[in-house]
Structures are given as structure tokens and as C-alpha cells.
Write a protein that holds these residues in place. Sequence first.
Motif, PDB file in Angstrom:
ATOM      1  N   SER A   1       6.767  10.904  -8.307  1.00  0.00           N
ATOM      2  CA  SER A   1       5.518  10.529  -7.639  1.00  0.00           C
ATOM      3  C   SER A   1       4.377  11.446  -8.074  1.00  0.00           C
ATOM      4  CB  SER A   1       5.690  10.551  -6.116  1.00  0.00           C
ATOM      5  OG  SER A   1       5.796  11.866  -5.622  1.00  0.00           O
ATOM      6  N   HIS A   2       4.694  12.712  -8.322  1.00  0.00           N
ATOM      7  CA  HIS A   2       3.674  13.643  -8.811  1.00  0.00           C
ATOM      8  C   HIS A   2       3.149  13.179 -10.170  1.00  0.00           C
ATOM      9  CE1 HIS A   2       1.588  17.498  -9.384  1.00  0.00           C
ATOM     10  NE2 HIS A   2       1.982  17.400 -10.648  1.00  0.00           N
ATOM     11  N   ARG A   3       4.067  12.819 -11.040  1.00  0.00           N
ATOM     12  CA  ARG A   3       3.677  12.355 -12.378  1.00  0.00           C
ATOM     13  C   ARG A   3       2.774  11.122 -12.273  1.00  0.00           C
ATOM     14  NH1 ARG A   3       4.850   8.461 -15.532  1.00  0.00           N
ATOM     15  NH2 ARG A   3       6.475   7.552 -14.227  1.00  0.00           N
ATOM     16  N   ARG A   4       3.172  10.173 -11.416  1.00  0.00           N
ATOM     17  CA  ARG A   4       2.388   8.941 -11.276  1.00  0.00           C
ATOM     18  C   ARG A   4       1.014   9.223 -10.670  1.00  0.00           C
ATOM     19  NH1 ARG A   4       5.075   3.590 -10.708  1.00  0.00           N
ATOM     20  NH2 ARG A   4       7.311   3.768 -11.116  1.00  0.00           N
TER      21      ARG A   4
ATOM     22  N   VAL B   1       7.630   5.289  -3.817  1.00  0.00           N
ATOM     23  CA  VAL B   1       6.634   5.685  -2.824  1.00  0.00           C
ATOM     24  C   VAL B   1       7.339   6.130  -1.537  1.00  0.00           C
ATOM     25  CG1 VAL B   1       4.683   4.901  -1.421  1.00  0.00           C
ATOM     26  CG2 VAL B   1       4.925   4.106  -3.787  1.00  0.00           C
ATOM     27  N   ARG B   2       8.316   5.327  -1.106  1.00  0.00           N
ATOM     28  CA  ARG B   2       9.035   5.672   0.119  1.00  0.00           C
ATOM     29  C   ARG B   2       9.788   6.987  -0.042  1.00  0.00           C
ATOM     30  NH1 ARG B   2      10.151   0.138  -0.553  1.00  0.00           N
ATOM     31  NH2 ARG B   2      12.288   0.570  -1.178  1.00  0.00           N
ATOM     32  N   GLU B   3      10.373   7.164  -1.229  1.00  0.00           N
ATOM     33  CA  GLU B   3      11.100   8.415  -1.483  1.00  0.00           C
ATOM     34  C   GLU B   3      10.144   9.610  -1.495  1.00  0.00           C
ATOM     35  OE1 GLU B   3      13.102   7.501  -5.129  1.00  0.00           O
ATOM     36  OE2 GLU B   3      14.386   6.041  -4.098  1.00  0.00           O
ATOM     37  N   ALA B   4       8.971   9.419  -2.092  1.00  0.00           N
ATOM     38  CA  ALA B   4       7.995  10.512  -2.150  1.00  0.00           C
ATOM     39  C   ALA B   4       7.587  10.944  -0.755  1.00  0.00           C
ATOM     40  CB  ALA B   4       6.772  10.080  -2.954  1.00  0.00           C
ATOM     41  N   ALA B   5       7.322   9.970   0.108  1.00  0.00           N
ATOM     42  CA  ALA B   5       6.884  10.292   1.461  1.00  0.00           C
ATOM     43  C   ALA B   5       7.988  11.021   2.220  1.00  0.00           C
ATOM     44  CB  ALA B   5       6.472   9.024   2.201  1.00  0.00           C
ATOM     45  N   ALA B   6       9.230  10.586   2.019  1.00  0.00           N
ATOM     46  CA  ALA B   6      10.351  11.248   2.682  1.00  0.00           C
ATOM     47  C   ALA B   6      10.512  12.670   2.143  1.00  0.00           C
ATOM     48  CB  ALA B   6      11.633  10.442   2.474  1.00  0.00           C
TER      49      ALA B   6
ATOM     50  N   TRP C   1      -1.949   9.677   1.589  1.00  0.00           N
ATOM     51  CA  TRP C   1      -1.036   9.217   0.545  1.00  0.00           C
ATOM     52  C   TRP C   1      -1.160  10.030  -0.743  1.00  0.00           C
ATOM     53  CZ3 TRP C   1       3.372   7.216   0.895  1.00  0.00           C
ATOM     54  CH2 TRP C   1       3.676   6.324   1.926  1.00  0.00           C
ATOM     55  N   THR C   2      -2.388  10.438  -1.089  1.00  0.00           N
ATOM     56  CA  THR C   2      -2.553  11.252  -2.300  1.00  0.00           C
ATOM     57  C   THR C   2      -1.746  12.547  -2.170  1.00  0.00           C
ATOM     58  OG1 THR C   2      -4.756  10.343  -2.626  1.00  0.00           O
ATOM     59  CG2 THR C   2      -4.248  12.390  -3.778  1.00  0.00           C
ATOM     60  N   VAL C   3      -1.805  13.155  -0.992  1.00  0.00           N
ATOM     61  CA  VAL C   3      -1.068  14.400  -0.774  1.00  0.00           C
ATOM     62  C   VAL C   3       0.437  14.154  -0.818  1.00  0.00           C
ATOM     63  CG1 VAL C   3      -0.556  16.168   0.960  1.00  0.00           C
ATOM     64  CG2 VAL C   3      -2.931  15.508   0.497  1.00  0.00           C
ATOM     65  N   ARG C   4       0.869  13.057  -0.204  1.00  0.00           N
ATOM     66  CA  ARG C   4       2.310  12.781  -0.181  1.00  0.00           C
ATOM     67  C   ARG C   4       2.858  12.433  -1.563  1.00  0.00           C
ATOM     68  NH1 ARG C   4       0.349  12.966   4.194  1.00  0.00           N
ATOM     69  NH2 ARG C   4       1.411  13.264   6.191  1.00  0.00           N
ATOM     70  N   LEU C   5       2.097  11.686  -2.322  1.00  0.00           N
ATOM     71  CA  LEU C   5       2.563  11.320  -3.662  1.00  0.00           C
ATOM     72  C   LEU C   5       2.450  12.521  -4.598  1.00  0.00           C
ATOM     73  CD1 LEU C   5       1.013   7.728  -4.008  1.00  0.00           C
ATOM     74  CD2 LEU C   5       3.323   8.377  -3.285  1.00  0.00           C
ATOM     75  N   GLY C   6       1.354  13.265  -4.489  1.00  0.00           N
ATOM     76  CA  GLY C   6       1.170  14.432  -5.358  1.00  0.00           C
ATOM     77  C   GLY C   6       2.225  15.497  -5.090  1.00  0.00           C
ATOM     78  N   ASP C   7       2.542  15.718  -3.837  1.00  0.00           N
ATOM     79  CA  ASP C   7       3.474  16.774  -3.451  1.00  0.00           C
ATOM     80  C   ASP C   7       4.799  16.196  -2.958  1.00  0.00           C
ATOM     81  OD1 ASP C   7       4.378  19.320  -3.028  1.00  0.00           O
ATOM     82  OD2 ASP C   7       3.361  19.603  -1.107  1.00  0.00           O
TER      83      ASP C   7
ATOM     84  N   LEU D   1      -2.370  18.575  -7.408  1.00  0.00           N
ATOM     85  CA  LEU D   1      -2.801  17.813  -8.585  1.00  0.00           C
ATOM     86  C   LEU D   1      -3.929  18.558  -9.291  1.00  0.00           C
ATOM     87  CD1 LEU D   1      -2.937  14.314  -6.859  1.00  0.00           C
ATOM     88  CD2 LEU D   1      -1.255  15.030  -8.585  1.00  0.00           C
ATOM     89  N   GLU D   2      -3.987  18.335 -10.601  1.00  0.00           N
ATOM     90  CA  GLU D   2      -5.033  18.964 -11.383  1.00  0.00           C
ATOM     91  C   GLU D   2      -6.283  18.108 -11.327  1.00  0.00           C
ATOM     92  OE1 GLU D   2      -4.931  20.257 -15.852  1.00  0.00           O
ATOM     93  OE2 GLU D   2      -2.997  20.688 -14.868  1.00  0.00           O
ATOM     94  N   ARG D   3      -7.414  18.741 -11.079  1.00  0.00           N
ATOM     95  CA  ARG D   3      -8.676  18.012 -11.088  1.00  0.00           C
ATOM     96  C   ARG D   3      -9.073  17.818 -12.545  1.00  0.00           C
ATOM     97  NH1 ARG D   3     -14.003  18.058 -12.642  1.00  0.00           N
ATOM     98  NH2 ARG D   3     -15.618  18.333 -11.057  1.00  0.00           N
TER      99      ARG D   3
END
Lengths: 369, 112, 241
Positions: free
Chosen positions: C152-155, A346-351, C141-147, C201-203
Motif C-alpha cells: 500500500s505504501h508503494r501504491r 486496501v483492507r489489509e493496509a488499513a488493518a 486513507w492517505t495515512v493508512r495506505l502510506g503507513d 510519504l515523500e513530498r
Amino acid sequence: MSGCNTCSVHGHHFPEPGDGPASGLLGQVEAAEAALRAAAERGRPGAPDGAAGDTDPQEYFTALIEADQKIEPRDWMPDAYRRTLIRQIAQHAHSEIIGMQPEGNWITRAPSLKRKAILLAKVQDEAGHGLYLYAAAETLGVSRDELVELLLAGRQKYSSIFNYPTLTWADVGAIGWLVDGAAIVNQVPLCRCSYGPYARAMIRICKEESFHQRQGYEILYTLAHGTPAQREMAQDAVNRWWYPSLAMFGPPDRDSTHSEQSMAWKIKRFSNDELRQRFVDMCVPQAEILGLRIPDPELRWNPERQSYDFTPPDYAELMRVISGDGPCNRQRMARRRRAHAEGAWVREAAAAYAAKRAARATAPTEVAA
Amino acid sequence: MSDDPRTRTGGGAPAKTADRSGWPLWEVFVRPRRGLAHHHVGSLHAPDAELALRNARDLYTRRQEGVSIWVVPAAAITASSPDEKDAFFAPAADKVYRHPTFYEVPEGAAHL
Amino acid sequence: MKTTVDHLLALGDDALIAAQRLGEWVAAAPELEEDVALANIALDQLGAARLLLTYAGELEGAGRDEDALAYLRDDREFRNCLLVELPNGDFAVTMAKLLFLAAYQLTLYTALSGCADERLAAIASKARKEVAYHLDHARLWTVRLGDGTAESHRRMQAAVDEIWPYTHELFLPDPTAPVDPAGLRAEFLAIVEPVLAEATLERPADDWAPEGGRRGLHTEHLSYLLAEMQVLHRAHPGARW
């Protein structure tokens, strides 16, 4: 400082360090804050504030300490002063973070929605206090990442009290009353610590923590006046938490390794034994009002000392717990390590996202230039 | 806590904090009430300005300590915009249990 | 439409079970700042739950307060949607749940804040401001994890795929409700679809649509959640805390 004319308001006459008992611990915190402001306005006698001029830095540092002025991040300071502070502030921060676990253990099972909300807010405060303290440590030239690594590697400690388990709901009350109570007795003098960022962090923390102790006391009071099973639960919790709480003040003065120099630097203002005595004197009348027994057959008022005589905690046990063999050391560390490891992606993703966005933001400018 | 941001390790610049995940340090400034200036309340780590602002709100205004927040990495200043104020700060108003006066202290109990 | 106890329980139970799940994150969040944020959101949800359950108890008139409703009902009597009772999963699953819940609650509370029931309108009006913040947090967070990274995109995509089916239940028609949720789905989609797009992300497609929570037919997870939440309260019947 309210003087002692308020003493008559209270029926009890236990010794009160600093100001009157009516103002209590919060009053002491506020007095520390006022002293901090007064010192700031006074400036250092004999020199324009902040102008070290051609003075020897060691002399200037000593003069600041002696004048009860605060040392600030950019001031020259002895390496040992810096190291001592980093060690102490980091240990304090780690304690807040690890300390979330024993109480957090009861959030999902809190027996009423009101208690659940209070406990959530309290544990959340502890995370916040850990963050304030890490921030204070960072002003000394160490990064939070480094400190977290030291904790996870077992190279820095946290308060050994959090290596005891919370077995019943009453333990949440006992932690609030005794553990937070002991912590506050320890922390209130730190509001006057010579290092500015630490003193200011402690003022903020002490103000916020005053609710922590009260909620614990209220839990125990309710249990002690509840059903026989609740009462028993409350007494059992006090029995188990009393001596570990006394041990929170550290080894006796004769064995304390860091005390003397810390006192000279005004990082520490009172000795371990002085603070322990202050805590006992505070707790005895509070326990009477709760209707709970402090598990010490030797506990009695000593009119000569104007203090209670008490059985000291088992310091050998304290040393065992500090060295890693308490009931929950391994569990607490494993949980902290797991949270840290599982949060890495998570931290890596945000960075990574921040880096991408920064790149996108600068790209058009480069084209234009 | 009003510590000179420029003295901090990695103060705003991610240089020294880039060792693990690269979340830089942000300095937080809060305006406690209308009519008062923003003042420094502390710092925190966040990957970017938006999250820094949210984290600052959670960390430094849990007890309605502010009506406006700035977060500052290095030279940049980011402020919460006035139209967000309502949703941003209103939730803290009903958390009375965060204040010690919420708790009943039995008569005679001192030092709490 | 007239407010009924069941409608209030549906709203209150959503908030309560969401708070309970968020409370499980304490001391386990990916970063300390996020521990603080998740606890804040849990506190908001819990606060709304208490107001709604208290109102439900008073409207029912059988002498049940917020705690009687929270601690002494069995899972078949809970009216929350299935989405909130699903396990937290990883941080991506928790954020997907929060994104969809907050978007739904924002549209619903906004509509309710103008309803004829003044007490409900007041609760909704307060809660609306809070869930706007929850939505914002989940969106960030959705945007940060997705992109963010490939991992993180996969998760995040897996989390959205897992949770999406449970969003249908939120908008099942209920013409007797103070606000019929069926009319809110378009607004919900107008909130979440742009977030998913921004997050690359895909809807997910609208196919499987599990439901039953509003009728007390839950997943297997709820009973365990309640067992933990209620254990102490039930062990001491009639005790004060």
C-alpha cells in the motif's frame, strides 16, 4: 391503524391489507413499528420478561412466538430457525449489494443532474441497506466475511431480478416502480418478523426505501408524458420488467419449499402467491395513471375475488435464472468478485495500520510498567 | 435496531472477524436530538476508531438522524467531538431527494 | 473583484467532473462502507456543482440552466482543472486526487465565503463544511495506505507522484478572480505536507506543471468522460427528464 374511514378520500377501491390506503405502505411500516413497541411493553404473559426460569427453552421460544414477542439474539432458538434466518437475511443482504449494479450502470449517464443525484443517493442507500442486513445476520453468530465468501463462492443466492440488464434509462424507472415496489410488498410484512434484529432492520429499510419507489414512478411518469421516443422507452422497460418482477415473489405456493415452517415461526407472514396478488392489485391502477400498459392480455378485474386475474410469470425461466443462466448472472458475480479482490490490498493496509498504531499505543505503557 | 452488542459474533473484539482483513465490528450509538440519550442504531466494520466514526456518520445519519455518534469496540467508547458537529452533519440538510415527500405523485396514485 | 461566468464555471466544473469520476466507483469500492462514503462525497460535489452552474447560467443571462451547461457544452468549453478529469486509477490514486482537490477547495471556499458576492459566499460557505469532511476522509486513507503495508505504501507513493504535478494548475495566478488562487498555495501546502509526512510519504519535487484546463485545453480523458456523461441527454434534444 387508521381504519377504513379514509377509503372515501381515494377514488380507487382496491383491497388494502392492514390499515387505510391513505397511509399506504409507510403507514403499514409505522404500524409494524408500533406493534413492536406495544409487544415490548406488554412483555410475555405469565412470566417476568426475559426470565426463562426453569421453563423448557423450546416451550419458552414457542410461547414467545405465539405471544407475538420478538426473539432476541441471546435467546435460545431452534437450530433450524437460526439457519433459516441466516439464509434469508444473507440472501436479502446480498440482493441489496448486487442490486447496486444494474442501477449503478446508469449513474454516469443519468440525463439530468437532478436525476444523477437521486440515483447516486438511491444506490448508496442500497449499500447501506446491505450493511444493516449483514449486521442483523451477524447477531445470529455468523460473520459478514463468511457470508461474503459464501456469496462469492456462489453458495448463497441473491434475488434473481438483478440478473436482468438495464438497457435504457427507463429501466431505472421500471426498477424503482416495479422491482422496488415488489420488494416493498415483500418487505413490509418482514417488519413484523419474529426475529427482533431483522424486524428492526426492515423497519428502517422500508422507511428509507419509500423514496426509491417514488423516484422510479416519477421517472416513468415523466417519460410516459414526454416525447414519443421517451414514451416508447418507458413502455419497453415495463414490458421487460413486468414478469421478472412478478417472479420476485418466488415459486407458486404449491412448489415453495420453505414457506410453511417460516410461516409457523412468523418469519414469513404471507404466502408467495398472496403477496404476488397484492402486488398486481397495487400496480394496475398505478399503471393506468402512468398511461402505460401492463403486458398481460389476460389481466382483468375479477369482482368475485375482488382482485385482478393475471398471467403468472414463467417459473421455468425463474429457475433457470436462479440456477445461474440469466442474462447477467456471470457479469454481476464477476464484478462483485473483482471489487472484492481489487480491494484486498486496501483492507489489509488499513488493518496493518491499525495494528501498528495499537502496538505504538501500548509500547510506552509496557515500558512504564 | 438496538441489539445487545455483547451477543454479537466478535462484538468489538476482532477475534472472529480476523479471518480476512481483521476489520473488527463496531457498535454505533446515535444521539438523535439534543435532550435525548445516545441509542444503539446498529453496527459496522472498520479497521479503527476514526474510520468507524466516519463510516457510522455515512451509514447511520444520511438523513439527519443524529447530532452525535459513539462507536464502541469492546470496552472502549469513542465519541465524535462537539466541535466537529457542524462539518459532520450539515451536509445532509440539503439532500431533500432522500425523503419520499420530495417526489411528485400524480393525483390518484396510491401505495407509493 | 467581480464574479464572472468563467470563474463560476471553473468552480462548478471542478465539482461536477469530480462527482462524475467518484460516481464511477459505485459498487467497486474496496469495502461496502467505502461505497457509502464515496457516494456521499460524490453527492456533495454534485450538489455544489449544481448551485454553481445554476448561478453561472443566470449570470450569463442566455437562458442556460445547470443541465444545459453540464450536458450541452463540449470539452473545449469546460473550465475544470486537469486533476479532476484524470482517470480514477486504483484506490490510492483516487485518494491522492481527493486529498489535493479537497485541500484546494477548502482553502478556496474558505476565502470565498467572505467575498463580496453574497450568493457565491453563501455557496462557498456551505461547500466549505462539506469539503472539510472530504479532506478528512482523504487524509485518513492517505495515512493508512502510506503507513499500512509495503504494497500500500508503494501504491500510495506512486499515486502522489502521479497526481502532484497537476496541483500546480490549481494555483495559477488570476488577479481578476473573486479570490486569486495564487495566494492559496502556502495554505494548501500547510495542509497536505503534514499529511504526507504522517503517511511516511515523500513530498514530490515541484517540476513538471501541466495546465490548460481553465482555458479549455484539457487532457485526452475529458472528451471520453463527457461522451459518457452527455450521451443520453444529447440523444433526446429538448426532452424533459
